[in-house]
Design a protein around this motif. Sequence first.
Motif, mmCIF file in Angstrom:
data_model
loop_
_atom_site.group_PDB
_atom_site.id
_atom_site.type_symbol
_atom_site.label_atom_id
_atom_site.label_comp_id
_atom_site.label_asym_id
_atom_site.label_seq_id
_atom_site.Cartn_x
_atom_site.Cartn_y
_atom_site.Cartn_z
ATOM 1 N N ASP A 306 0.790 -1.232 0.000
ATOM 2 C CA ASP A 306 0.000 0.000 0.000
ATOM 3 C C ASP A 306 0.819 1.278 0.000
ATOM 4 O O ASP A 306 0.277 2.354 -0.205
ATOM 5 N N GLY A 307 2.106 1.202 0.257
ATOM 6 C CA GLY A 307 2.880 2.433 0.338
ATOM 7 C C GLY A 307 2.861 2.982 1.755
ATOM 8 O O GLY A 307 2.204 2.453 2.653
ATOM 9 N N PRO A 308 3.561 4.104 1.973
ATOM 10 C CA PRO A 308 3.780 4.620 3.338
ATOM 11 C C PRO A 308 2.605 5.441 3.862
ATOM 12 O O PRO A 308 2.779 6.566 4.344
ATOM 13 N N ILE A 309 1.417 4.897 3.805
ATOM 14 C CA ILE A 309 0.239 5.650 4.228
ATOM 15 C C ILE A 309 0.285 5.952 5.727
ATOM 16 O O ILE A 309 -0.026 7.069 6.163
ATOM 17 N N SER A 310 0.691 4.976 6.529
ATOM 18 C CA SER A 310 0.746 5.207 7.976
ATOM 19 C C SER A 310 1.792 6.265 8.320
ATOM 20 O O SER A 310 1.560 7.118 9.185
ATOM 21 N N ARG A 311 2.965 6.210 7.662
ATOM 22 C CA ARG A 311 3.997 7.235 7.905
ATOM 23 C C ARG A 311 3.468 8.615 7.516
ATOM 24 O O ARG A 311 3.692 9.605 8.235
ATOM 25 N N PHE A 312 2.785 8.677 6.386
ATOM 26 C CA PHE A 312 2.226 9.959 5.956
ATOM 27 C C PHE A 312 1.246 10.484 7.000
ATOM 28 O O PHE A 312 1.293 11.666 7.354
ATOM 29 N N ARG A 313 0.368 9.652 7.505
ATOM 30 C CA ARG A 313 -0.642 10.120 8.463
ATOM 31 C C ARG A 313 -0.009 10.608 9.762
ATOM 32 O O ARG A 313 -0.489 11.590 10.345
ATOM 33 N N ARG A 314 1.031 9.930 10.218
ATOM 34 C CA ARG A 314 1.709 10.402 11.435
ATOM 35 C C ARG A 314 2.317 11.780 11.199
ATOM 36 O O ARG A 314 2.239 12.660 12.057
ATOM 37 N N TRP A 315 2.948 11.960 10.043
ATOM 38 C CA TRP A 315 3.543 13.266 9.721
ATOM 39 C C TRP A 315 2.464 14.333 9.598
ATOM 40 O O TRP A 315 2.588 15.435 10.154
ATOM 41 N N TYR A 316 1.372 14.022 8.917
ATOM 42 C CA TYR A 316 0.338 15.032 8.653
ATOM 43 C C TYR A 316 -0.398 15.430 9.929
ATOM 44 O O TYR A 316 -0.904 16.558 10.031
ATOM 45 N N SER A 317 -0.456 14.535 10.913
ATOM 46 C CA SER A 317 -1.239 14.818 12.121
ATOM 47 C C SER A 317 -0.740 16.060 12.863
ATOM 48 O O SER A 317 -1.482 16.650 13.649
ATOM 49 N N GLN A 318 0.511 16.473 12.630
ATOM 50 C CA GLN A 318 1.045 17.654 13.310
ATOM 51 C C GLN A 318 0.320 18.944 12.908
ATOM 52 O O GLN A 318 0.422 19.949 13.623
ATOM 53 N N PHE A 319 -0.388 18.937 11.781
ATOM 54 C CA PHE A 319 -1.020 20.159 11.292
ATOM 55 C C PHE A 319 -2.439 20.363 11.841
ATOM 56 O O PHE A 319 -3.135 21.269 11.412
ATOM 57 N N TYR A 320 -2.840 19.526 12.786
ATOM 58 C CA TYR A 320 -4.119 19.728 13.466
ATOM 59 C C TYR A 320 -3.858 20.317 14.843
ATOM 60 O O TYR A 320 -3.026 19.822 15.605
ATOM 61 N N ALA A 321 -4.562 21.395 15.146
ATOM 62 C CA ALA A 321 -4.304 22.113 16.405
ATOM 63 C C ALA A 321 -4.759 21.247 17.590
ATOM 64 O O ALA A 321 -5.901 20.874 17.685
#
Length: 321
Positions: A306-321
């Motif tokens: 599936d690709g690095p979907i979990s890694r992406f989500r962990r990185w992206y989560s920082q942009f939620y206050a």
Amino acid sequence: MTERLSMPLPYGWFVVAYADEIAVGQSRPLRYFGRELVLFRTESGQAALLDAYCPHLGAHLGYGIHGSSGGGRIEGETIVCPFHAWKFNPEGEVKEIPYARNIPPRVKDKPCLQAYPTVETNQVIYAWFHPDNIAPLWQPETFPEAQSDDWAPLKRFEWTIHTTCQEMAENGFDSAHFRYVHQTGSFPESDIHFGDHISQTVQRADLETPRGTVKGSITSRGVGPGQGFTRFEGIANTMLFGQVTPVDETAVHVRFAFTQPKVNGEVVEGGVNQAIVADICKQVTEDIPIWEHKIYRDQPTLCDGDGPISRFRRWYSQFYA
């Protein structure tokens, strides 16, 4: 029926207009971040973005009267409310009330309209949004391709899509969908890096031609949730500015702008240059039905292809206050 998960709005720098869409002395209403806004350019040329509703009696500063073009008129470095002519500067402060002897203490010498920091570069106007009104945590990046006369004028494409910024960004890290949605010949293999507010993917893209192998690469860079850039290098160099702005929690405004190097000072039309642009836009239209009808699985069942979907989500989560 399964309900779609409502996701919060991410914070970051987002495009609110192309720079040439707002001239000196103009204003216009906008709706982004689930808010009514007004964008204007002062007589000195500064672009400013404010919450739209006047603190006096609630008029929308983005809608003018008496033949005004766009919203409230601009006087010097202020925008004038069309209802009672209160004047506001780019910081959201009341600078004048023409029929009053004094500015009310409640709003005197202090912002009474939320102002959004703006930066003008890459031929667009970026605005910083944070739901808790925290000051910018980084600055938007500037790319030479958007500033150089050696590159062609931007070819612009826009969509309003009923999805979220995160869902759109995740698509680039979903390796398997490229074959089954976009009919690519193989799963792309990429070198992927996540760090701070930056993500970067480098994919080898060599192309076999009658004259031999043309070395190529595709480099995609995300700067926070709102700035995206992709460089295609090889048979037809292309720079894509793919930038996504949340309208609210259910929709995004997508701007794709392409530029390619001129040849002997001339813009190259047709051929492989045009085909690259057309294929990328086709992929967006293929993705739209998926985005607009899928649900977000907070805990998806993923497999090893599936690709690095979990890694992406962990990185992206920082942009939620």
